[in-house]
Structure formats: structure tokens, C-alpha cells
Motif scaffolding. Structure first.
Motif, PDB file in Angstrom:
ATOM      1  N   GLU A  23     -23.058   7.976  99.824  1.00  0.00           N
ATOM      2  CA  GLU A  23     -22.986   7.722 101.362  1.00  0.00           C
ATOM      3  C   GLU A  23     -24.428   7.309 101.856  1.00  0.00           C
ATOM      4  O   GLU A  23     -24.630   7.393 102.888  1.00  0.00           O
ATOM      5  CB  GLU A  23     -22.356   8.990 102.039  1.00  0.00           C
ATOM      6  CG  GLU A  23     -23.314  10.409 101.972  1.00  0.00           C
ATOM      7  CD  GLU A  23     -22.600  11.093 100.733  1.00  0.00           C
ATOM      8  OE1 GLU A  23     -22.934  12.230 100.668  1.00  0.00           O
ATOM      9  OE2 GLU A  23     -22.153  10.536  99.864  1.00  0.00           O
ATOM     10  N   ALA A  24     -25.468   7.603 101.031  1.00  0.00           N
ATOM     11  CA  ALA A  24     -26.670   7.160 101.490  1.00  0.00           C
ATOM     12  C   ALA A  24     -26.756   5.763 101.835  1.00  0.00           C
ATOM     13  O   ALA A  24     -26.232   4.811 101.176  1.00  0.00           O
ATOM     14  CB  ALA A  24     -27.690   7.331 100.335  1.00  0.00           C
ATOM     15  N   SER A  25     -27.256   5.432 103.270  1.00  0.00           N
ATOM     16  CA  SER A  25     -27.215   4.364 103.629  1.00  0.00           C
ATOM     17  C   SER A  25     -28.437   3.342 103.131  1.00  0.00           C
ATOM     18  O   SER A  25     -29.102   3.741 102.528  1.00  0.00           O
ATOM     19  CB  SER A  25     -27.703   4.279 105.238  1.00  0.00           C
ATOM     20  OG  SER A  25     -29.011   4.692 105.329  1.00  0.00           O
ATOM     21  N   THR A  26     -28.211   1.915 103.466  1.00  0.00           N
ATOM     22  CA  THR A  26     -29.327   1.189 102.959  1.00  0.00           C
ATOM     23  C   THR A  26     -30.710   1.496 103.385  1.00  0.00           C
ATOM     24  O   THR A  26     -31.571   1.458 102.573  1.00  0.00           O
ATOM     25  CB  THR A  26     -29.003  -0.282 103.319  1.00  0.00           C
ATOM     26  OG1 THR A  26     -27.627  -0.951 102.887  1.00  0.00           O
ATOM     27  CG2 THR A  26     -30.217  -1.358 102.764  1.00  0.00           C
ATOM     28  N   ASN A  27     -30.852   1.647 104.460  1.00  0.00           N
ATOM     29  CA  ASN A  27     -31.976   2.183 105.039  1.00  0.00           C
ATOM     30  C   ASN A  27     -32.667   3.533 104.454  1.00  0.00           C
ATOM     31  O   ASN A  27     -33.785   3.382 104.085  1.00  0.00           O
ATOM     32  CB  ASN A  27     -31.983   2.515 106.655  1.00  0.00           C
ATOM     33  CG  ASN A  27     -33.164   3.079 107.376  1.00  0.00           C
ATOM     34  OD1 ASN A  27     -34.216   2.178 107.340  1.00  0.00           O
ATOM     35  ND2 ASN A  27     -33.096   4.032 108.017  1.00  0.00           N
ATOM     36  N   SER A  28     -31.864   4.310 104.314  1.00  0.00           N
ATOM     37  CA  SER A  28     -32.249   5.785 103.729  1.00  0.00           C
ATOM     38  C   SER A  28     -32.613   5.419 102.401  1.00  0.00           C
ATOM     39  O   SER A  28     -33.744   6.167 101.708  1.00  0.00           O
ATOM     40  CB  SER A  28     -31.312   7.101 103.898  1.00  0.00           C
ATOM     41  OG  SER A  28     -30.042   6.519 103.270  1.00  0.00           O
ATOM     42  N   ARG A  31     -35.926   3.890 101.999  1.00  0.00           N
ATOM     43  CA  ARG A  31     -36.936   4.634 102.297  1.00  0.00           C
ATOM     44  C   ARG A  31     -37.326   5.582 101.410  1.00  0.00           C
ATOM     45  O   ARG A  31     -38.639   5.761 101.172  1.00  0.00           O
ATOM     46  CB  ARG A  31     -36.548   5.114 103.918  1.00  0.00           C
ATOM     47  CG  ARG A  31     -37.575   6.353 104.159  1.00  0.00           C
ATOM     48  CD  ARG A  31     -37.389   6.936 105.501  1.00  0.00           C
ATOM     49  NE  ARG A  31     -36.006   7.198 105.428  1.00  0.00           N
ATOM     50  CZ  ARG A  31     -35.620   8.441 105.134  1.00  0.00           C
ATOM     51  NH1 ARG A  31     -36.536   9.313 104.459  1.00  0.00           N
ATOM     52  NH2 ARG A  31     -34.316   8.915 104.988  1.00  0.00           N
ATOM     53  N   MET A  32     -36.254   6.294 100.802  1.00  0.00           N
ATOM     54  CA  MET A  32     -36.688   7.163  99.763  1.00  0.00           C
ATOM     55  C   MET A  32     -37.048   6.725  98.496  1.00  0.00           C
ATOM     56  O   MET A  32     -37.864   7.040  97.702  1.00  0.00           O
ATOM     57  CB  MET A  32     -35.333   7.822  99.397  1.00  0.00           C
ATOM     58  CG  MET A  32     -35.045   8.914 100.755  1.00  0.00           C
ATOM     59  SD  MET A  32     -33.667  10.027 100.290  1.00  0.00           S
ATOM     60  CE  MET A  32     -32.252   8.983 100.397  1.00  0.00           C
ATOM     61  N   LEU A  33     -36.664   5.260  98.051  1.00  0.00           N
ATOM     62  CA  LEU A  33     -37.293   4.500  96.912  1.00  0.00           C
ATOM     63  C   LEU A  33     -38.692   4.543  97.113  1.00  0.00           C
ATOM     64  O   LEU A  33     -39.364   4.703  96.139  1.00  0.00           O
ATOM     65  CB  LEU A  33     -36.468   3.403  96.881  1.00  0.00           C
ATOM     66  CG  LEU A  33     -36.914   2.511  95.622  1.00  0.00           C
ATOM     67  CD1 LEU A  33     -37.225   3.314  94.261  1.00  0.00           C
ATOM     68  CD2 LEU A  33     -36.503   1.129  95.380  1.00  0.00           C
ATOM     69  N   GLY A  34     -39.014   4.090  98.080  1.00  0.00           N
ATOM     70  CA  GLY A  34     -40.625   3.869  98.755  1.00  0.00           C
ATOM     71  C   GLY A  34     -41.163   5.343  98.435  1.00  0.00           C
ATOM     72  O   GLY A  34     -42.291   5.315  97.891  1.00  0.00           O
ATOM     73  N   GLU A  35     -40.947   6.326  98.987  1.00  0.00           N
ATOM     74  CA  GLU A  35     -41.360   7.580  98.918  1.00  0.00           C
ATOM     75  C   GLU A  35     -41.540   8.099  97.309  1.00  0.00           C
ATOM     76  O   GLU A  35     -42.599   8.590  96.915  1.00  0.00           O
ATOM     77  CB  GLU A  35     -40.700   8.608  99.779  1.00  0.00           C
ATOM     78  CG  GLU A  35     -40.939   8.422 101.393  1.00  0.00           C
ATOM     79  CD  GLU A  35     -39.754   9.273 101.918  1.00  0.00           C
ATOM     80  OE1 GLU A  35     -39.042  10.006 101.475  1.00  0.00           O
ATOM     81  OE2 GLU A  35     -39.724   9.205 103.239  1.00  0.00           O
ATOM     82  N   GLY A 199     -25.268   3.437  90.977  1.00  0.00           N
ATOM     83  CA  GLY A 199     -24.646   2.380  91.291  1.00  0.00           C
ATOM     84  C   GLY A 199     -25.514   0.992  90.975  1.00  0.00           C
ATOM     85  O   GLY A 199     -26.390   1.512  90.188  1.00  0.00           O
ATOM     86  N   ASP A 200     -25.490   0.042  91.738  1.00  0.00           N
ATOM     87  CA  ASP A 200     -26.493  -1.212  91.555  1.00  0.00           C
ATOM     88  C   ASP A 200     -27.744  -0.990  92.542  1.00  0.00           C
ATOM     89  O   ASP A 200     -27.362  -1.188  93.705  1.00  0.00           O
ATOM     90  CB  ASP A 200     -25.638  -2.451  91.829  1.00  0.00           C
ATOM     91  CG  ASP A 200     -26.519  -3.906  91.501  1.00  0.00           C
ATOM     92  OD1 ASP A 200     -27.438  -3.868  92.185  1.00  0.00           O
ATOM     93  OD2 ASP A 200     -26.046  -4.794  90.526  1.00  0.00           O
ATOM     94  N   ALA A 201     -28.771  -0.732  91.749  1.00  0.00           N
ATOM     95  CA  ALA A 201     -29.974  -0.423  92.711  1.00  0.00           C
ATOM     96  C   ALA A 201     -30.406  -1.755  93.637  1.00  0.00           C
ATOM     97  O   ALA A 201     -30.692  -1.522  94.686  1.00  0.00           O
ATOM     98  CB  ALA A 201     -31.234  -0.183  91.789  1.00  0.00           C
ATOM     99  N   GLY A 202     -30.076  -2.923  93.086  1.00  0.00           N
ATOM    100  CA  GLY A 202     -30.600  -4.049  93.881  1.00  0.00           C
ATOM    101  C   GLY A 202     -29.841  -4.213  95.281  1.00  0.00           C
ATOM    102  O   GLY A 202     -29.968  -4.447  96.186  1.00  0.00           O
ATOM    103  N   ASP A 203     -28.604  -4.022  94.885  1.00  0.00           N
ATOM    104  CA  ASP A 203     -27.208  -4.095  96.032  1.00  0.00           C
ATOM    105  C   ASP A 203     -27.677  -2.774  97.107  1.00  0.00           C
ATOM    106  O   ASP A 203     -27.756  -3.172  98.207  1.00  0.00           O
ATOM    107  CB  ASP A 203     -25.929  -3.685  95.794  1.00  0.00           C
ATOM    108  CG  ASP A 203     -25.148  -5.061  94.784  1.00  0.00           C
ATOM    109  OD1 ASP A 203     -26.031  -6.358  95.153  1.00  0.00           O
ATOM    110  OD2 ASP A 203     -24.272  -5.229  94.297  1.00  0.00           O
ATOM    111  N   ARG A 204     -28.088  -1.734  96.571  1.00  0.00           N
ATOM    112  CA  ARG A 204     -28.513  -0.695  97.520  1.00  0.00           C
ATOM    113  C   ARG A 204     -29.758  -0.776  98.105  1.00  0.00           C
ATOM    114  O   ARG A 204     -29.730  -0.316  99.352  1.00  0.00           O
ATOM    115  CB  ARG A 204     -28.327   0.696  96.705  1.00  0.00           C
ATOM    116  CG  ARG A 204     -26.791   1.014  96.144  1.00  0.00           C
ATOM    117  CD  ARG A 204     -26.709   2.569  95.749  1.00  0.00           C
ATOM    118  NE  ARG A 204     -26.608   3.276  96.947  1.00  0.00           N
ATOM    119  CZ  ARG A 204     -26.688   4.621  96.792  1.00  0.00           C
ATOM    120  NH1 ARG A 204     -26.705   5.116  95.685  1.00  0.00           N
ATOM    121  NH2 ARG A 204     -26.315   5.211  97.893  1.00  0.00           N
ATOM    122  N   ILE A 205     -30.584  -1.361  97.496  1.00  0.00           N
ATOM    123  CA  ILE A 205     -32.001  -1.599  98.227  1.00  0.00           C
ATOM    124  C   ILE A 205     -31.883  -2.774  99.340  1.00  0.00           C
ATOM    125  O   ILE A 205     -32.356  -2.549 100.422  1.00  0.00           O
ATOM    126  CB  ILE A 205     -33.097  -2.161  97.287  1.00  0.00           C
ATOM    127  CG1 ILE A 205     -33.412  -1.036  96.106  1.00  0.00           C
ATOM    128  CG2 ILE A 205     -34.360  -2.717  97.845  1.00  0.00           C
ATOM    129  CD1 ILE A 205     -34.102  -1.644  95.116  1.00  0.00           C
TER     130      ILE A 205
END
Length: 209
Positions: A23-28, A31-35, A199-205
Motif C-alpha cells: 500500500e506504500a504510495s509512489t511518493n512515499s 521518498r523512503m528510497l532517497g532516505e 515488487g518491481d522497484a522501477g515501477d514503484r519508483i
């Protein structure tokens, strides 16, 4: 064999768990990947060489130590690797950026290069290759093999998740390249996705799922 470094800092593990949730949104997720990539960058640069420079403090002249970030190259395996870059540049803003694009041939299942752009003077540089997922390991191994043709000073590989199969592929192909990851997951499914994974990291980013 390649050394595998599990970055198990509590903040890294906390953010990774939040990113895994469907359920994590694209935005979150972004953002968390950046952190998380900023935190991981501290670990992967722990042994970077330092040089002495002379500086003036408000009180006197002294000799201090600095990292020559301009000698470091962050190489993104397109497209998902780009999600790591901003966070890592928070730590080493002077780093150069390289990109390598690979796709899997549907018949041979082997990676095929379609894009390759690197800074100049690669023989003088240390490389950190970034890709969120080390699944089969074929793309990572191919990317590292291509980069070795440029004779860099060193190569490290960093990912969010690694599967045992991907680690084995990398260790067989490049036993000299250390692997840094936030988690070693259970296995790959029949389609080459990491389980339990995220899942697919690229799709989620990029919001293309």
C-alpha cells in the motif's frame, strides 16, 4: 568469493519494511528510497581514502582530512538504479554519474546493452554500481564486466534486496566485487522476482505499475 555486507542499521531496516508494503504510495516509496540510499551511502563509503588539506579555521591554520568525491563514480543500472542517486549525492555531492542500460533478450534471456555513458578518466576512479534488486544477478554481472573493461581503481555493488541466486551469480562472475545490501531475501519465483521482495522497484519508483 565476493564479500556480502548486510547493512542492518535499525533505520535502514525500518524504512525498508515500510517500502515493502504494497500500500506504500509512489511518493512515499520514492521518498523512503532517497532516505535509505543516503543511510546506505554512509556504510559503503566507510573505507574511502582520505587526503590531507590545509585549511583556516576562525582560530588558526590546521590540516584536515577530506574525501575526493570527484574521483568517485556512481553508476546507475537503468532505470531503477536512478532512484538511488539523489540520496547518495547527499553524502558525496562531488561524485560523477554514469549510466548503463541493459535489457533481457527474450530468447537467450541474457542481458543486452543499449546505453552506456561514463565520465572520462575512469582508470583513476572508484565505482559504486547501484541497482535496487539483485535478483538473477545477470544484469549486475554484465554491467560490472562492462565496467571492468575501463580498468577502474575499484568496483562495489549496492542494492536494496538480494536473492541468494543473484549473490551466487555475482560471486561466481566477480569474486573481487563486494556486495552491499539491506536484505537477503528467501528466493526467486518462476519469473525471476525476489520473494518476499517488494515488487518491481522501477515501477514503484516511477509510478508505472
Amino acid at each position: 568469493m565476493s564479500q556480502v555486507h548486510l547493512i542492518d542499521h535499525p533505520l535502514v531496516q525500518h524504512k525498508l519494511t515500510l517500502m515493502r508494503r504494497k500500500e506504500a504510495s509512489t511518493n512515499s516509496f520514492r521518498r523512503m528510497l532517497g532516505e535509505l540510499s543516503t543511510l546506505m551511502a554512509y556504510e559503503i563509503t566507510r573505507d574511502m581514502p582520505l587526503q590531507d588539506i590545509e585549511i583556516e579555521t576562525p582560530m588558526e591554520t590546521m590540516t584536515g582530512k577530506v574525501i575526493d568525491g570527484k574521483k568517485l563514480v556512481l553508476v546507475s543500472i537503468l532505470r531503477a538504479g536512478n532512484g538511488f542517486l539523489d540520496g547518495m549525492l547527499n553524502v558525496v555531492p562531488g561524485a560523477r554519474i554514469g549510466h548503463i542500460g541493459l535489457y533481457r533478450d527474450p530468447e537467450t534471456l541474457q542481458p543486452v546493452e543499449y546505453y552506456f555513458k561514463m565520465p572520462s578518466e575512469m582508470a583513476e576512479r572508484d565505482i559504486i554500481v547501484v541497482d535496487p534488486m539483485l535478483a538473477t544477478g545477470n544484469s549486475a554481472a554484465a554491467a560490472v564486466a562492462r565496467l571492468k573493461q575501463m580498468n577502474p581503481k575499484s568496483i562495489k555493488f549496492m542494492c536494496l534486496l538480494a536473492a541468494p541466486e543473484g549473490i551466487a551469480t555475482m560471486q561466481k562472475a566477480h569474486p573481487d566485487v563486494p556486495i552491499y545490501t539491506a536484505a537477503i531475501d528467501r528466493e526467486l519465483d518462476s519469473h525471476g522476482y525476489i520473494l518476499p521482495g517488494l515488487g518491481d522497484a522501477g515501477d514503484r519508483i516511477f509510478g508505472t505499475k
